[in-house]
Structures are given as structure tokens and as C-alpha cells.
Design an enzyme around this catalytic site. Structure first.
Site, PDB file in Angstrom:
ATOM      1  N   SER A   1      25.738  34.105  39.426  1.00 47.41           N
ATOM      2  CA  SER A   1      26.070  33.473  38.097  1.00 47.41           C
ATOM      3  C   SER A   1      25.082  32.269  37.805  1.00 47.41           C
ATOM      4  O   SER A   1      23.866  32.923  37.284  1.00 47.41           O
ATOM      5  CB  SER A   1      27.550  32.785  38.212  1.00 47.41           C
ATOM      6  OG  SER A   1      27.937  32.906  36.858  1.00 47.41           O
TER       7      SER A   1
ATOM      8  N   ASP B   1      33.887  42.559  36.440  1.00 54.02           N
ATOM      9  CA  ASP B   1      33.615  40.977  36.293  1.00 54.02           C
ATOM     10  C   ASP B   1      34.104  40.521  34.787  1.00 54.02           C
ATOM     11  O   ASP B   1      33.486  41.069  33.936  1.00 54.02           O
ATOM     12  CB  ASP B   1      32.210  40.809  36.387  1.00 54.02           C
ATOM     13  CG  ASP B   1      31.742  39.386  36.472  1.00 54.02           C
ATOM     14  OD1 ASP B   1      32.371  38.597  35.550  1.00 54.02           O
ATOM     15  OD2 ASP B   1      30.397  39.108  36.977  1.00 54.02           O
TER      16      ASP B   1
ATOM     17  N   HIS C   1      33.903  38.695  39.792  1.00 57.86           N
ATOM     18  CA  HIS C   1      32.856  37.756  39.863  1.00 57.86           C
ATOM     19  C   HIS C   1      33.113  36.821  40.987  1.00 57.86           C
ATOM     20  O   HIS C   1      32.026  35.913  41.302  1.00 57.86           O
ATOM     21  CB  HIS C   1      33.025  37.021  38.516  1.00 57.86           C
ATOM     22  CG  HIS C   1      31.692  36.095  38.151  1.00 57.86           C
ATOM     23  ND1 HIS C   1      30.538  36.587  37.612  1.00 57.86           N
ATOM     24  CD2 HIS C   1      31.609  34.630  38.134  1.00 57.86           C
ATOM     25  CE1 HIS C   1      29.610  35.721  37.387  1.00 57.86           C
ATOM     26  NE2 HIS C   1      30.370  34.411  37.898  1.00 57.86           N
TER      27      HIS C   1
END
Length: 286
Positions: free
Chosen positions: A152, A229, A262
Site C-alpha cells: 500500500s 481490494d 487489502h
């Protein structure tokens, strides 16, 4: 002021050790912690290459070590894992903890230029201070053989740091990276606060912008992205990075993973592939 390195935790895992350290960082002006997984040493193994892991928003140096299960593959391949924190801490800057995506836990791996956030220099910490600290304190690590990865915000950090320092890292990989931050809400907010309004300064920390300048890569870039995600459509924009890589003729493998989100469940599922990817670039033979 105590500037030395002190060990604050040690746990055996897959015959190696997870260790946690605290030190004063002159770059950031505060005490910092970082975690290292040292694989088991054998008389033939010599020094261990290093894989740096950069974590995402809200994380510390511990999330990856506790949740990813990366130590299993790192132990097998003889790679040390190094996980820094995600921002300076304890500086009591006004509003530093008001938002999960700005300030504490949200360093974005850049060198801030705005006065309020002048201590937010995670780029220099990761690229300069930490490798020097490691090589000075751990004779078993070979910091000249290094690769970098992250998730991320940390995937953004890994990609941008790699592209700007191709002489320092053998390979890069990322899980669900913020691949084009100048065009997403997280990036716009962070860059406005840390770097001001000059968009040209923002582009220095955007992998999609950088790949056109730095594309003489010795290894394919590996990215895994979960199709489920929640941040994929609006924040991560891997398709923009993919287009830029095609244009620049840069080797990239993006693997869209159906059903994955995620989280660290996603990371734990594919981390072994990433460590194998880096082991190959670091020229390790099983």
C-alpha cells in the site's frame, strides 16, 4: 541523549530470530524502532542479503513481522528481513495523530519540505540512515546486496525508492501499492501537506511519473493486487503504472488476484513468491 542501538525484543522463529531495536534517529529527530529477522546461520552461508519491507498506513515495524509469515521463506533462502516504522513518533506536532492518512503512521517515504512536517524524512531514513546503521552494527548483514518491497503506502515507498536508487537495490516488489499518488485522494492529501502545492515536487515521489526517467531495470517489477481490494479503484491505480511501464518499456508483472482484499491475509498468501523473486535477483541458490 542516547543515540546507540538497543535490542528490545528477541523471538526464535524458523530457526532464526526476530529481533526488535530502538535507536535515536538524527534524520527524524526522534527515537525509532525497527525489526529484523535474522535467518539461521550456517558456516557456509556467509553474510545475509537484506530485504527491506515498507509497511502501509497506520502500521508500525511490527505488523509485517507478526502477520505476514515471511520468515518461513526468508529462513529457507537465507535472507534477512528489515522492517522500519512508517513515520517519526513522539514529536507532538499539532494534529499529527488526527488522521490515519497524515502524520503519525503515514510518512509516505518522502522528505517533507513544509516547515510543520520537517521531521518527516522517511525517504532519507530508509535510503541512507538505516542501511548505514545496519552495516555498522550487524556484521552478519551484507547491506550492499539489498532488495525492497512493501504494501500500500509502503508499496509506493518501495517502488519510488527503488526507481530513484537502482544502484542500491537489486529488485522491487509490492502488494497493492499506491502506484500513482498524484492522482488519488491519499496522495493528494499527503503531498499537499508534506510537499506544498508544487505538483512537480509531487512527481518525484510517484512511481508512475518516475518510471519514464528511471527504467534501466535489472529485474522485473512484481506487483500483486487483490481484485476485492476496497482501495483498488480509487486509491491504488496500478493500471496507470502499468501503462507507464509499457510506454517506458520497463519489465513489469502485475498479478490480479481474484477474491483477495487489502489485508495481511492477502500478503501472507503470496509473500513466498515475492521472497523467491528477490532471492533470484540477489543471486541466491537454494
Amino acid at each position: 541523549m542516547e543515540t546507540g542501538l538497543s535490542e528490545i525484543g528477541s523471538t526464535k522463529m524458523f530457526d532464526g530470530f526476530n529481533k526488535r531495536y530502538k535507536h535515536y534517529s538524527p534524520t527524524l529527530g526522534c527515537s525509532m524502532t525497527f525489526s529484523v529477522y535474522f535467518p539461521p546461520s550456517s558456516s557456509s552461508s556467509g553474510k545475509f542479503p537484506v530485504l527491506y519491507w515498507l509497511s502501509g498506513l497506520t502500521c508500525t515495524d511490527e505488523n509485517f513481522m507478526i502477520k505476514s509469515g515471511a520468515q518461513r521463506a526468508a529462513s529457507t533462502h537465507g535472507i534477512a528481513l528489515v522492517a522500519p516504522d512508517t513515520s517519526p513518533r513522539g514529536l507532538n506536532i499539532e494534529g499529527e495523530a488526527d488522521n490515519y492518512d497524515l502524520g503519525v503512521g503515514a510518512g509516505f517515504y518522502l522528505n517533507a519540505t513544509q516547515e510543520k512536517w520537517k521531521n518527516w524524512r522517511m525517504y532519507d531514513y530508509v535510503v541512507k540512515e538505516l542501511p548505514k546503521l545496519l552495516s555498522e552494527n550487524f556484521s552478519q548483514l551484507d547491506t550492499t546486496r539489498a532488495s525492497i518491497s512493501g504494501h500500500s503506502m509502503g508499496g509506493h515507498g518501495a517502488l519510488t525508492i527503488y526507481l530513484k536508487n537502482l544502484d542500491k537495490y537489486k529488485s522491487v516488489s509490492a502488494f497493492a501499492p499506491i502506484a500513482n499518488p498524484v492522482n488519488c485522494p491519499w496522495g493528494e492529501k499527503a503531498f499537499t501537506n508534506y510537499l506544498g502545492d508544487n505538483k512537480a515536487a509531487w512527481e518525484e515521489y510517484d512511481a508512475t511519473c518516475l518510471i519514464s526517467k528511471f527504467n534501466n531495470l535489472s529485474a522485473t517489477i512484481l506487483i500483486d493486487q487483490g481484485e476485492n481490494d476496497e482501495f483498488y479503484p480509487d486509491q491504488l491505480l496500478p493500471n496507470k503504472f502499468e501503462e507507464a511501464c509499457k510506454k517506458a518499456n520497463a519489465p513489469l508483472l502485475v498479478r490480479m488476484q481474484p477474491g483477495y482484499d487489502h489485508s495481511y491475509y492477502f500478503i501472507a498468501t503470496f509473500i513466498e513468491d515475492h521472497i523467491s523473486h528477490h532471492a533470484q535477483a540477489l543471486k541466491l541458490k537454494l
